[in-house]
Design an enzyme around this catalytic site. Structure first.
Site, mmCIF file in Angstrom:
data_model
loop_
_atom_site.group_PDB
_atom_site.id
_atom_site.type_symbol
_atom_site.label_atom_id
_atom_site.label_comp_id
_atom_site.label_asym_id
_atom_site.label_seq_id
_atom_site.Cartn_x
_atom_site.Cartn_y
_atom_site.Cartn_z
ATOM 1 C CG HIS A 176 -1.779 -1.217 1.334
ATOM 2 N ND1 HIS A 176 -2.892 -1.446 0.579
ATOM 3 C CD2 HIS A 176 -1.611 -2.307 2.118
ATOM 4 C CE1 HIS A 176 -3.405 -2.619 0.897
ATOM 5 N NE2 HIS A 176 -2.638 -3.176 1.826
ATOM 6 C CB SER A 302 16.773 16.374 -18.813
ATOM 7 O OG SER A 302 15.975 17.544 -18.810
#
Length: 464
Positions: A176, A302
């Site tokens: 979770h 990038s």
């Protein structure tokens, strides 16, 4: 658009034939229009030879004639494909444009007939679907077996290697999204390797189960029986189809029901689901610093942030496999339906099978490339384990339950739930507990990095 532009990948409508052309090239012998032409020629010629083997028919083809006929598809090349296309779209010699791709193949085979064999025996009693359903499967089976499955095995091999090399590297697990009972990086990779191995088995079984139909316009052998009622056409059909290394579909309309194709598409989608799960987890591991990435000299990460090394291979794999699954789901749903005994909507749809396979192939290759670039960062993994000592709470309360402490869960919960906890906090709890010294020492020896159960040993459950 001129010829130069049409042949330039930079002008391709689809990235499969443009940007990714080199990656999808291994599928060209199975997924291109020329490949489909070649497969149709093979079916027509082998059917003609099978007719010649029947005592009932007057067709005679000697050994040399059979050799020449088979060379028509074994040596089928670019010029042959262009001729078939020309017959279909422009006409050739005595043939007007057929505007029918299977009829164009029939006329092409006429041009290759040995002397003495009448043209009337080509495509005798057949409907186009008899040829097409077999041709598609003759292409799909080796495309999966010889291209996709080897690529998937490379991914599995990479996972097995990562699993074995890092079998004992402790790592914080997350359930979770929250810190949970520790595992090892190797064991987590072994889970994916095992899942992919099972998926490969399903693909192999589905591929081997591809089945073909040869029964005429409504699946009743009506034309065959009308011409030669004494021939056992059901046995003939079964032998012919199985001779092409396909299973035989005895009950069909004009259309092969294609449940076999749907099963194969679903099997491929299952393997893709495993890798999509892996791609997303690998992306998160890179984000968390658990995995470092080897840089490629000269590569830009990038356009504006020079420091970045992005997990582009896993992202590319995720995108292509998601597209593949969308296509495979559509194909599996569509090809199994037909209005009454036949409609042609599936014909154009089946021409896109190659695109689905191509997105699969790109996804597999990118995932394997990504796995080859990553390096587990054991220091980061251990540091995060040390920062989350509360994960040993499960072990503490389980040991205390063993010792008869009915409130064990509640005590550990009070110590750890919703707050930061240190190992010193646990040690203080251990000093206060009413347990024997052996149990106290057992508790004091607990550590997040050491609380990995049988994770190391579980890697040995991998086969191969």
């Amino acid at each position: 658009m001129d010829e130069d532009h049409r042949s330039d990948p930079l002008y391709a409508v689809s990235p499969l034939d443009g940007r990714y052309a080199t990656r999808t090239a291994p599928l060209a012998p199975y997924a291109s229009e020329a490949a489909l032409m070649r497969a149709r020629v093979r079916v027509e010629i082998e059917y003609l030879i099978a007719l010649a083997d029947l005592d009932a028919t007057p067709v005679e083809i000697d050994r040399e004639g059979r050799k020449r006929l088979r060379e028509s598809y074994e040596a089928f090349d670019r010029e042959d494909a262009r001729l078939v296309k020309r017959i279909e779209t422009e006409g050739y010699g005595e043939y007007s444009a057929t505007n029918h791709d299977v009829k164009a193949v029939e006329y092409f085979v006429r041009e290759r007939l040995p002397e003495g064999v009448g043209t009337e025996w080509i495509h005798f009693g057949l409907t186009s679907e008899d040829v097409n359903n077999l041709a598609h499967r003759l292409l799909l089976k080796p495309a999966v077996r010889d291209v996709l499955m080897p690529a998937l095995r490379e991914v599995r091999d990479a996972l097995v290697e990562l699993a074995r090399e890092n079998r004992a590297v402790p790592m914080l697990a997350r359930t979770h999204g929250q810190p949970a009972t520790p595992t090892t990086f190797g064991k987590e990779m072994a889970v994916y390797a095992a899942r992919l191995g099972r998926a490969l088995g399903r693909i192999e079984r589905a591929s081997e189960g591809l089945a073909g139909k040869l029964a005429g316009a409504s699946g009743t052998y009506a034309a065959h029986v009308a011409a030669y009622p004494e021939v056992d056409w059901r046995t003939f059909s079964k032998g012919f189809v199985e001779g092409l290394d396909l299973e035989h579909t005895s009950l069909a309309t004009q259309v092969n029901p294609c449940d076999d194709l749907a099963e194969l598409f679903d099997a491929l989608r299952g393997a893709n689901d495993v890798l999509l799960d892996l791609d997303r987890d690998a992306w998160l591991y890179v984000s968390d610093g658990y995995l470092g990435q080897r840089t490629v000299e000269g590569e830009t990460g990038s356009s504006t942030m020079p420091h970045k090394v992005n997990p582009i291979d896993f992202e590319n794999s995720e995108g292509n496999l998601s597209k593949a699954n969308s296509d495979l789901t559509f194909l599996a749903d569509y090809v199994t339906t037909s209005r009454l005994q036949r409609d042609l909507s599936d014909s154009t749809v089946k021409r896109n099978i190659g695109a689905a396979l191509a997105h699969c192939l790109i996804g597999y290759g990118k995932c394997e490339t990504g796995l080859g670039k990553v390096t587990p960062n054991e220091a980061v993994m251990r540091e995060e384990l040390e920062e989350n000592p509360e994960v040993i709470g499960e072990a503490v309360q389980t040991i205390l339950r063993r010792e008869g402490h009915t409130d064990a869960y509640e005590r550990v919960k009070a110590l750890t739930r919703g707050r930061r906890t240190s190992l010193d906090d646990f040690k203080e709890l251990f000093r206060e507990l009413d347990v024997d010294e052996r149990t106290r020492e057992e508790l004091l020896a607990l550590s997040p990095a050491g609380y990995t159960g049988l994770a190391d040993e579980l890697v040995d459950d991998l086969n191969g």
